[in-house]
Design a protein around this motif. Structure first.
Motif, PDB file in Angstrom:
ATOM      1  N   ILE A 274       0.836  -1.203   0.000  1.00 14.65           N
ATOM      2  CA  ILE A 274       0.000   0.000   0.000  1.00 14.65           C
ATOM      3  C   ILE A 274       0.863   1.242   0.000  1.00 14.65           C
ATOM      4  O   ILE A 274       0.602   2.209  -0.729  1.00 14.65           O
ATOM      5  N   ARG A 275       1.907   1.242   0.818  1.00 14.94           N
ATOM      6  CA  ARG A 275       2.792   2.409   0.873  1.00 14.94           C
ATOM      7  C   ARG A 275       3.521   2.618  -0.452  1.00 14.94           C
ATOM      8  O   ARG A 275       3.599   3.745  -0.968  1.00 14.94           O
ATOM      9  N   LEU A 276       4.074   1.542  -1.020  1.00 15.98           N
ATOM     10  CA  LEU A 276       4.806   1.678  -2.281  1.00 15.98           C
ATOM     11  C   LEU A 276       3.882   2.133  -3.408  1.00 15.98           C
ATOM     12  O   LEU A 276       4.278   2.968  -4.245  1.00 15.98           O
ATOM     13  N   SER A 277       2.686   1.585  -3.464  1.00 18.00           N
ATOM     14  CA  SER A 277       1.741   1.984  -4.508  1.00 18.00           C
ATOM     15  C   SER A 277       1.430   3.472  -4.415  1.00 18.00           C
ATOM     16  O   SER A 277       1.297   4.152  -5.436  1.00 18.00           O
ATOM     17  N   TRP A 278       1.308   3.979  -3.197  1.00 11.76           N
ATOM     18  CA  TRP A 278       1.006   5.399  -3.021  1.00 11.76           C
ATOM     19  C   TRP A 278       2.141   6.282  -3.522  1.00 11.76           C
ATOM     20  O   TRP A 278       1.924   7.191  -4.321  1.00 11.76           O
ATOM     21  N   PHE A 279       3.351   6.010  -3.080  1.00 13.05           N
ATOM     22  CA  PHE A 279       4.471   6.892  -3.407  1.00 13.05           C
ATOM     23  C   PHE A 279       4.978   6.704  -4.838  1.00 13.05           C
ATOM     24  O   PHE A 279       5.498   7.651  -5.435  1.00 13.05           O
ATOM     25  N   VAL A 280       4.819   5.509  -5.399  1.00 14.25           N
ATOM     26  CA  VAL A 280       5.353   5.238  -6.733  1.00 14.25           C
ATOM     27  C   VAL A 280       4.348   5.558  -7.838  1.00 14.25           C
ATOM     28  O   VAL A 280       4.709   6.101  -8.883  1.00 14.25           O
ATOM     29  N   VAL A 281       3.065   5.247  -7.614  1.00 18.10           N
ATOM     30  CA  VAL A 281       2.070   5.382  -8.687  1.00 18.10           C
ATOM     31  C   VAL A 281       1.014   6.440  -8.372  1.00 18.10           C
ATOM     32  O   VAL A 281       0.810   7.380  -9.152  1.00 18.10           O
ATOM     33  N   VAL A 282       0.338   6.304  -7.247  1.00 23.04           N
ATOM     34  CA  VAL A 282      -0.872   7.088  -6.987  1.00 23.04           C
ATOM     35  C   VAL A 282      -0.559   8.564  -6.776  1.00 23.04           C
ATOM     36  O   VAL A 282      -1.145   9.435  -7.433  1.00 23.04           O
ATOM     37  N   LEU A 283       0.351   8.879  -5.849  1.00 22.54           N
ATOM     38  CA  LEU A 283       0.638  10.288  -5.557  1.00 22.54           C
ATOM     39  C   LEU A 283       1.158  11.041  -6.773  1.00 22.54           C
ATOM     40  O   LEU A 283       0.648  12.138  -7.079  1.00 22.54           O
ATOM     41  N   PRO A 284       2.147  10.518  -7.519  1.00 24.17           N
ATOM     42  CA  PRO A 284       2.581  11.247  -8.719  1.00 24.17           C
ATOM     43  C   PRO A 284       1.462  11.464  -9.735  1.00 24.17           C
ATOM     44  O   PRO A 284       1.348  12.547 -10.322  1.00 24.17           O
ATOM     45  N   SER A 285       0.626  10.446  -9.946  1.00 25.99           N
ATOM     46  CA  SER A 285      -0.457  10.580 -10.919  1.00 25.99           C
ATOM     47  C   SER A 285      -1.473  11.621 -10.480  1.00 25.99           C
ATOM     48  O   SER A 285      -1.935  12.440 -11.294  1.00 25.99           O
ATOM     49  N   LEU A 286      -1.837  11.609  -9.196  1.00 27.12           N
ATOM     50  CA  LEU A 286      -2.802  12.591  -8.697  1.00 27.12           C
ATOM     51  C   LEU A 286      -2.249  14.007  -8.783  1.00 27.12           C
ATOM     52  O   LEU A 286      -2.953  14.945  -9.187  1.00 27.12           O
ATOM     53  N   LEU A 287      -0.989  14.187  -8.405  1.00 29.42           N
ATOM     54  CA  LEU A 287      -0.394  15.531  -8.474  1.00 29.42           C
ATOM     55  C   LEU A 287      -0.346  16.042  -9.904  1.00 29.42           C
ATOM     56  O   LEU A 287      -0.645  17.216 -10.169  1.00 29.42           O
ATOM     57  N   LEU A 288       0.021  15.175 -10.843  1.00 31.41           N
ATOM     58  CA  LEU A 288       0.053  15.594 -12.245  1.00 31.41           C
ATOM     59  C   LEU A 288      -1.342  15.919 -12.752  1.00 31.41           C
ATOM     60  O   LEU A 288      -1.535  16.882 -13.509  1.00 31.41           O
ATOM     61  N   CYS A 289      -2.336  15.123 -12.340  1.00 32.85           N
ATOM     62  CA  CYS A 289      -3.705  15.364 -12.792  1.00 32.85           C
ATOM     63  C   CYS A 289      -4.236  16.693 -12.263  1.00 32.85           C
ATOM     64  O   CYS A 289      -4.799  17.492 -13.025  1.00 32.85           O
ATOM     65  N   TYR A 290      -4.063  16.946 -10.963  1.00 31.32           N
ATOM     66  CA  TYR A 290      -4.539  18.207 -10.393  1.00 31.32           C
ATOM     67  C   TYR A 290      -3.774  19.399 -10.970  1.00 31.32           C
ATOM     68  O   TYR A 290      -4.365  20.457 -11.228  1.00 31.32           O
ATOM     69  N   ALA A 291      -2.467  19.221 -11.182  1.00 31.04           N
ATOM     70  CA  ALA A 291      -1.688  20.303 -11.778  1.00 31.04           C
ATOM     71  C   ALA A 291      -2.130  20.555 -13.220  1.00 31.04           C
ATOM     72  O   ALA A 291      -2.218  21.716 -13.673  1.00 31.04           O
ATOM     73  N   GLY A 292      -2.422  19.476 -13.957  1.00 29.46           N
ATOM     74  CA  GLY A 292      -2.899  19.632 -15.330  1.00 29.46           C
ATOM     75  C   GLY A 292      -4.249  20.324 -15.381  1.00 29.46           C
ATOM     76  O   GLY A 292      -4.485  21.182 -16.256  1.00 29.46           O
ATOM     77  N   GLN A 293      -5.153  20.001 -14.468  1.00 28.03           N
ATOM     78  CA  GLN A 293      -6.441  20.690 -14.416  1.00 28.03           C
ATOM     79  C   GLN A 293      -6.248  22.178 -14.128  1.00 28.03           C
ATOM     80  O   GLN A 293      -6.915  23.029 -14.727  1.00 28.03           O
ATOM     81  N   SER A 294      -5.339  22.486 -13.208  1.00 25.86           N
ATOM     82  CA  SER A 294      -5.074  23.886 -12.881  1.00 25.86           C
ATOM     83  C   SER A 294      -4.517  24.640 -14.084  1.00 25.86           C
ATOM     84  O   SER A 294      -4.918  25.778 -14.369  1.00 25.86           O
ATOM     85  N   ALA A 295      -3.607  24.000 -14.814  1.00 29.12           N
ATOM     86  CA  ALA A 295      -3.035  24.653 -15.999  1.00 29.12           C
ATOM     87  C   ALA A 295      -4.093  24.890 -17.066  1.00 29.12           C
ATOM     88  O   ALA A 295      -4.064  25.912 -17.769  1.00 29.12           O
ATOM     89  N   SER A 296      -5.044  23.971 -17.204  1.00 24.12           N
ATOM     90  CA  SER A 296      -6.077  24.133 -18.228  1.00 24.12           C
ATOM     91  C   SER A 296      -7.068  25.243 -17.881  1.00 24.12           C
ATOM     92  O   SER A 296      -7.788  25.733 -18.761  1.00 24.12           O
ATOM     93  N   LEU A 297      -7.117  25.646 -16.604  1.00 26.41           N
ATOM     94  CA  LEU A 297      -8.077  26.670 -16.176  1.00 26.41           C
ATOM     95  C   LEU A 297      -7.547  28.089 -16.357  1.00 26.41           C
ATOM     96  O   LEU A 297      -8.334  29.030 -16.470  1.00 26.41           O
ATOM     97  N   ILE A 298      -6.248  28.240 -16.344  1.00 26.99           N
ATOM     98  CA  ILE A 298      -5.669  29.583 -16.445  1.00 26.99           C
ATOM     99  C   ILE A 298      -5.991  30.177 -17.811  1.00 26.99           C
ATOM    100  O   ILE A 298      -5.762  29.568 -18.853  1.00 26.99           O
TER     101      ILE A 298
END
Length: 660
Positions: A274-298
């Motif tokens: 669970i810990r490895l999945s979070w730090f290796v896959v889930v957290l990077p993907s979520l951060l990129l997704c939220y950052a991409g949404q923010s960039a599309s709104l500007i």
């Protein structure tokens, strides 16, 4: 009288003793894939509605500073609450490898299933601190039922709303399609999800890769949003918006829903995957997704219908939105399945710990312990989920009700975590206060923010949680009162055994097994049997199924037995609170240890009590309304012996009326 007999630990092929009740964990990559499908479904689909809800709380403000501040708040919420609190600290507070708020409560309070213990003449009342911790744990667990109703609704609605984004003319089909998907989801629970579950991990892996990739592509439009990693942007946003910041935090909190699954599913998946999945896959993907949404709104003049679908590069993939809608729908169904399974597991834990009446539980997989089906819970959740889906009609409206239950559960988990650090981990007061104080401050901020949602529907999970909490406490107090009253009618074991030894009780050929919750060798049902028939079989076994506070009991420690005067054997079969008892297997194991019984020839006798009103006026601590509620549950509960698959032609029930 012989001493209690317990077998030694059985050696493995390597010569080392090990618990036999728990299967060997799969390889780490397989476990990580399973974690993506089981643990991160809810948390991974939060980008579908979080940014949209947050922007609506600000009135649709799309300035660069506002977008940067909102993104900063989401980033640090994920880091503090999920990465630090749950991954590092809460998951370290395991109960013999098992997680979940009820398992944590049992760990910090030392509570055991009182229903399997004899009532003392004057039961000791728990301390105030223990009662408070029990209340926190029980209410936090009860709130999961409210979360289990809202999660499928908001997740499926937010995914299907992509149809309206792709083709506005089809927007009127969103609600009917969502209802059909939810109906199919709950209907399939009876079949089981063993085969479908094998697809959950790969689908969620694809989901995270796609949203991370599209987020990264969208991020190239305005890479300056990466400055949101500086927490000062989030703080400046909160300060600038004054009292409206609470409403904003209520929207930001939606990015965290599903975080409690990391802890709840730890026993099935394991801490490391669970810990490895979070730090290796889930957290990077979520951060990129939220950052991409923010960039599309500007630079946009007005708020889009759903910012999530704004990360799709329409110029590169003109028709990509339709596959994305299908993938999002699959991901939300997986998220819904995970929370439904979590509610089923919580129900079984509550039953095993003595906090919930017995219910019919079906195992839908011969290999996966977590694959179970609880019909009453499933159909109740389906009706309530469909009601809120039709009642609210859209994910934006439903977001107002969502989060209240989760934020309260997270707050209560922090209280239990502090108790764990002090009582179990033996941290010094200063260290426990620093860690607990940090998480408590964050949780209180989100809890206060979600209080604003009560009028918008946030009362729904709270009311449901309060009802479940009332059921749990009424059942526990009712069982305690029932046990106390029944114990007053029990003949002293030594006196009854002496009567048998002196030959005052006639013996007849045959073998009988008395099923009892008590640890005493002479249960009330045995005395009632002798009084009614005037004789006792030659071979007598009293069998107690006892649930420990640990999740699993090794097979080598399963059975203990003792031989009493007159050839009466008392067998205690111990199980963990997440295990399913097997009575034939327990008796067969006892017979190999010297107990004089042939399970295939035995007559099984159990008690079936009926609760009636006490007209003597002596009182038993139960108010009238609670006695009536307990009586209703007790009459309709699936009793312990009903789950043992006993042969109907060799099982006899002795009915008694007990006045409370």
């Amino acid at each position: 009288m012989q001493p209690e007999t317990r077998p030694a630990a059985r050696p493995t092929t390597q010569g080392k003793s090990q618990p036999e009740g728990k299967p060997k964990p799969p390889a780490l990559p397989v476990s990580m894939l399973a974690a993506l499908g089981i643990v991160y479904g809810d948390l991974g689909t939060s980008p579908l509605y979080t940014m949209q809800t947050v922007l609506e709380t600000t009135g649709g403000t799309l300035s660069a500073d506002a977008v940067l501040g909102l993104l900063s708040l989401i980033i640090w919420a994920l880091i503090i609450v999920v990465a630090l609190k749950y991954c590092l600290f809460v998951m370290a507070a395991d109960n013999h490898g098992e997680g979940g708020i009820l398992a944590l409560t049992a760990l910090v309070t030392g509570s055991k299933p009182e229903a399997e213990q004899p009532a003392p003449p004057a039961p000791a009342r728990p301390s105030v601190s223990i009662r408070l911790l029990l209340t926190c744990g029980l209410f936090g667990g009860a709130l999961l039922y409210g979360d289990g109703i809202l999660t499928p609704s908001i997740s499926v609605l937010s995914a299907v709303e992509g149809v309206g984004v792709a083709t506005p003319a089809l927007a009127h089909l969103v609600l009917p399609v969502a209802v059909v998907i939810l109906l199919a989801l709950f209907a399939l629970q009876a079949v089981g999800t063993e085969r479908i579950g094998r697809l959950f991990g790969p689908i969620m892996l694809l989901w995270f890769l796609v949203i991370g990739t599209f987020g990264a592509i969208s991020l190239t439009r305005h890479p300056e949003v990466l400055w949101a990693i500086d927490p000062r942007h989030g703080m400046h946003f909160l300060i600038a918006h004054h009292w409206r910041s609470l409403a904003v935090l209520g929207g930001v909190f939606l990015a965290l829903t599903g975080a409690e699954a990391l802890y709840a599913d730890m026993g099935h998946i394991g801490r490391l995957p669970i810990r490895l999945s979070w730090f290796v896959v889930v957290l990077p993907s979520l951060l990129l997704c939220y950052a991409g949404q923010s960039a599309s709104l500007i630079g946009l003049a007005k708020l889009p219908s759903n910012p999530f679908y704004g990360i799709i590069p329409h110029d590169i993939f003109p028709i990509a939105i339709w596959p994305m809608v299908v993938l999002a729908t699959c991901a939300t169904v997986i998220a819904s399945q995970a929370i439904i399974t979590g509610v089923f597991s919580l129900t079984r834990q509550a039953i095993q710990l003595g906090w919930f009446p017995g219910l019919n539980i079906r195992q839908t997989s011969s290999e996966e312990y977590g694959q179970i089906y609880v019909p009453v819970v499933n159909w109740t959740m389906m009706v309530l989920t469909l009601a809120v889906t039709v009642g609210f009609g859209s994910s934006a409206r439903l977001a107002g009700a969502y989060g209240m239950a989760v934020s309260t559960t997270m707050l209560l988990t922090t209280v239990l975590l502090y108790s764990y650090l002090r009582r179990v981990a033996h941290w010094p007061v200063a260290g426990a206060l620093v860690i607990g104080g940090l998480f408590l401050a964050v949780d209180l901020a989100f809890f206060a923010a979600n209080l604003l949602k009560i009028a918008e529907g946030g009362f729904i999970p709270l009311v449901l949680g309060a009802v479940v909490f009332l059921v749990m406490t009424s059942w526990r107090r009712g069982i305690a009162a029932l046990r106390t009253v029944a114990s007053e009618k029990i003949l002293a074991p030594e006196l009854f055994l002496q009567q048998i030894a002196d030959g005052h009780v006639p013996r007849v050929p045959g073998t009988v097994v008395f099923l009892t919750r008590l640890r005493d060798p002479i249960p009330p049902v045995m005395v009632a049997h002798v009084e009614q028939f005037g004789a006792l079989q030659q071979n007598v076994v009293t069998l107690t199924i006892k649930f420990e506070e640990v999740p699993r009991v090794p097979v080598a420690e399963r059975i203990s037995l003792k031989r009493h005067e007159g050839g009466v054997w008392h067998v205690i079969a111990r199980y963990g609170f997440i295990e399913i008892p097997s009575l034939p297997t327990a008796l067969a194991e006892a017979s190999t240890m010297g107990c004089a019984i042939v399970p295939q020839e035995a007559i099984f006798i159990g008690a079936r009590d009926e609760v009636v009103a006490d007209r003597t006026g002596r009182g038993n601590g139960l108010p009238g309304w609670r006695r009536m509620l307990f009586g209703l549950m007790y009459r309709n509960a699936v009793h312990l012996v009903d789950r043992f698959d006993l042969p109907p032609d060799r099982y006899v029930q002795i009915g008694r009326q007990i006045a409370l």
